[in-house]
Design a protein around this motif. Structure first.
Motif, PDB file in Angstrom:
ATOM      1  N   THR A 233       0.823  -1.217   0.000  1.00  0.00           N
ATOM      2  CA  THR A 233       0.000   0.000   0.000  1.00  0.00           C
ATOM      3  C   THR A 233       0.854   1.264   0.000  1.00  0.00           C
ATOM      4  O   THR A 233       0.458   2.287  -0.569  1.00  0.00           O
ATOM      5  N   SER A 234       2.035   1.219   0.633  1.00  0.00           N
ATOM      6  CA  SER A 234       2.923   2.381   0.633  1.00  0.00           C
ATOM      7  C   SER A 234       3.456   2.656  -0.765  1.00  0.00           C
ATOM      8  O   SER A 234       3.444   3.797  -1.241  1.00  0.00           O
TER       9      SER A 234
ATOM     10  N   GLN B 294       2.130   1.876  -3.523  1.00  0.00           N
ATOM     11  CA  GLN B 294       1.042   2.300  -4.400  1.00  0.00           C
ATOM     12  C   GLN B 294       0.635   3.762  -4.188  1.00  0.00           C
ATOM     13  O   GLN B 294      -0.241   4.270  -4.895  1.00  0.00           O
ATOM     14  N   LYS B 295       1.299   4.437  -3.235  1.00  0.00           N
ATOM     15  CA  LYS B 295       1.062   5.867  -3.027  1.00  0.00           C
ATOM     16  C   LYS B 295       2.274   6.715  -3.422  1.00  0.00           C
ATOM     17  O   LYS B 295       2.190   7.943  -3.441  1.00  0.00           O
ATOM     18  N   ARG B 296       3.394   6.076  -3.707  1.00  0.00           N
ATOM     19  CA  ARG B 296       4.604   6.838  -3.985  1.00  0.00           C
ATOM     20  C   ARG B 296       4.656   7.257  -5.448  1.00  0.00           C
ATOM     21  O   ARG B 296       4.244   6.517  -6.338  1.00  0.00           O
TER      22      ARG B 296
ATOM     23  N   ASN C 108      -4.054   2.724 -12.166  1.00  0.00           N
ATOM     24  CA  ASN C 108      -5.078   3.472 -11.444  1.00  0.00           C
ATOM     25  C   ASN C 108      -5.162   4.932 -11.898  1.00  0.00           C
ATOM     26  O   ASN C 108      -5.934   5.714 -11.349  1.00  0.00           O
TER      27      ASN C 108
ATOM     28  N   ASN D  51      -3.182   7.381 -11.474  1.00  0.00           N
ATOM     29  CA  ASN D  51      -2.758   8.390 -10.487  1.00  0.00           C
ATOM     30  C   ASN D  51      -1.250   8.591 -10.451  1.00  0.00           C
ATOM     31  O   ASN D  51      -0.726   9.208  -9.531  1.00  0.00           O
TER      32      ASN D  51
ATOM     33  N   CYS E  88       0.976   6.350  -9.964  1.00  0.00           N
ATOM     34  CA  CYS E  88       1.575   5.444  -8.981  1.00  0.00           C
ATOM     35  C   CYS E  88       1.428   4.002  -9.465  1.00  0.00           C
ATOM     36  O   CYS E  88       0.740   3.727 -10.448  1.00  0.00           O
TER      37      CYS E  88
ATOM     38  N   VAL F  66       7.469  12.188   0.364  1.00  0.00           N
ATOM     39  CA  VAL F  66       7.072  11.084  -0.510  1.00  0.00           C
ATOM     40  C   VAL F  66       7.964   9.870  -0.319  1.00  0.00           C
ATOM     41  O   VAL F  66       8.215   9.097  -1.238  1.00  0.00           O
TER      42      VAL F  66
ATOM     43  N   SER G 285       6.793   7.121   4.400  1.00  0.00           N
ATOM     44  CA  SER G 285       5.739   7.926   5.015  1.00  0.00           C
ATOM     45  C   SER G 285       6.077   9.384   4.713  1.00  0.00           C
ATOM     46  O   SER G 285       7.122   9.677   4.136  1.00  0.00           O
ATOM     47  N   ASN G 286       5.185  10.304   5.094  1.00  0.00           N
ATOM     48  CA  ASN G 286       5.527  11.728   5.032  1.00  0.00           C
ATOM     49  C   ASN G 286       6.409  11.999   6.251  1.00  0.00           C
ATOM     50  O   ASN G 286       5.925  12.267   7.342  1.00  0.00           O
TER      51      ASN G 286
END
Length: 427
Positions: A115-116, A118-120, A140, A142, A144, A339, A342-343
């Motif tokens: 999940t991490s 997939q956000k970077r 997706n 986005n 990522c 990025v 985590s932030n």
């Protein structure tokens, strides 16, 4: 994991092999012809994700011991289409670098991670690789992972990156192996250069001038023996712990001190830390040293500009050090922290504030007023290994108990971290 104030930390230890170099040894060994033998490999979750991906593409990789692996390379065009999605786990290095390699293959691949991951942001590699002729789609929409990559014949380009990132630079250079003409990358500041050094040792032709690296296409890569130095990012936690824990003296053996990675050592000097660098003969392109650290009276400082890429992964633990320094420490030009796994700006400010630190977030860093005692708190690691290790160091120097949630995430880069910390407490 739970931590309380510690007595002096004493003893010597060897930190795990460098994560960045371990990743690259597997990748480049797979693309070379013949046997590559890697000593000092980091068997952390991220690097094991890299091994898994290349095994799924037909590369035989044998783990002789936990830190010694053998890779039977098949050359630039020896990879096979994987039968299923490639899962890079939590590893940004695997995701971005392997994207450059997959862009030049003759098959289609889908790449995903946890999940991490997939956000970077992956747009920073999608743009240059697409300019080279690759077909990369964020499934997706986005920017990522998951990514669908359809290999194509690639063209050489010159690309100027918006951020100093070894992962972005390396993805482009690795795609450049498959180009029809030379490929070059210019960065705003020099990022770590392990890719350039190791590719040359395998037989590629990479030249660096200032912040520009250029690679000739279609080299003949030959398997090598690779000695992986200790990871300076892992050593940083013990440098910090040795500085701020009264009465401490720690010797850290065989640490890589590549000048594109030695920012933590420059910070120790700026903060007046008692750290001695004892160079050793590494017999490799990567310089190494033993590091001796003793408890110190730290001074606040300003960290900014071209220094930041050389210590971006160490900023969380530097923020902990700053809490114990006299005066103010200012960290600028570090928006890249937002990025990571985590932030890290928000996470460090929130958690250190919970421990009583005087710390303020800025748009691209943080301001820390040193000299205010810390107390225990419940710390959410956000499953970020560097956050968990940084707050273990803080917890050893705080009143009352510090509890770290998700502490097992250290397995990403340093599976034995808590055991090594406990060993220094008992020495």
């Amino acid at each position: 994991m739970k931590f309380t104030r510690s007595k002096a930390l004493k003893g010597e230890l060897t930190v795990p092999g460098d994560k960045s170099i371990s990743h690259r040894a597997v990748m480049f060994g797979a693309l070379a012809e013949g046997l590559t033998e890697v000593e000092g490999f980091l068997p952390g979750a991220d690097c094991l994700s890299t091994i898994d991906c290349f095994r799924r593409m037909g590369i035989a990789i044998e783990e002789k011991e936990s830190t010694r692996i053998l890779i039977q390379g098949k050359g630039l065009h020896g990879l096979k289409k994987p039968s299923q999605v490639l899962d890079t786990g939590n590893s940004g290095t695997t995701t971005r670098l392997i994207s450059g390699i997959l862009s030049g293959q003759s098959f289609e691949t889908t790449l995903t991670g946890d999940t991490s991951i997939q956000k970077r942001p992956m747009g920073r590699i999608i743009e240059p690789l697409s300019l080279m002729g690759a077909s990369i789609e964020s499934l997706n929409g986005n920017g990522c992972a998951p990514l669908r990559i359809l290999g194509h014949p690639l063209h050489g380009i010159h690309y100027t990156t918006k951020v100093a990132s070894a992962q972005v630079k390396s993805a482009i250079l690795l795609a450049g192996l498959y180009g029809d003409s030379p490929t070059s990358v210019t960065e705003p500041a020099l990022s770590r250069n392990h890719t350039e050094l190791m590719l040359n040792s395998f037989g590629a032709k990479v030249q660096t001038e200032g912040t520009t690296a250029a690679i000739e296409p279609r080299p003949h890569l030959i398997g090598q023996k690779i000695l992986v130095p200790g990871d300076i990012s892992s050593a940083a936690y013990f440098l910090a712990a040795g500085c701020i824990t009264p009465g401490s003296e720690i010797l850290i053996r065989n640490v890589g001190i590549n000048p594109t990675r030695d920012g933590i050592l420059r910070v120790c000097q700026m903060m007046k830390a008692d750290v001695r660098i004892l160079p050793i003969d590494s017999q490799t392109d990567e310089p190494m040293a033993d590091l001796l650290v003793k408890a110190s009276d730290l001074q606040g400082c300003i960290l900014e500009g071209e220094l930041i890429p050389a210590l971006i992964d160490e900023i969380p633990v530097i923020a902990v050090m700053a809490c114990f320094a006299k005066g103010t420490t200012v960290i600028r030009d570090a928006a890249e922290l937002k990025v990571k796994e985590s932030n890290r700006i928000d996470v460090m400010v929130k958690n250190l504030s919970a421990m009583g630190a005087h710390i303020t977030a800025t748009e691209d860093g943080m301001i820390i007023e040193g000299g205010y005692p810390l107390h225990g708190a419940v710390i959410d690691s956000h499953l970020d290994h560097r956050i968990a290790m940084s707050f273990a160091v803080a917890g050893l120097n705080a009143d009352r108990e510090t509890k770290i949630l998700g502490a097992e995430c250290v397995n990403i880069s340093y599976p034995a971290f808590y055991e090594d910390l406990k060993y220094l407490q008992q020495s």
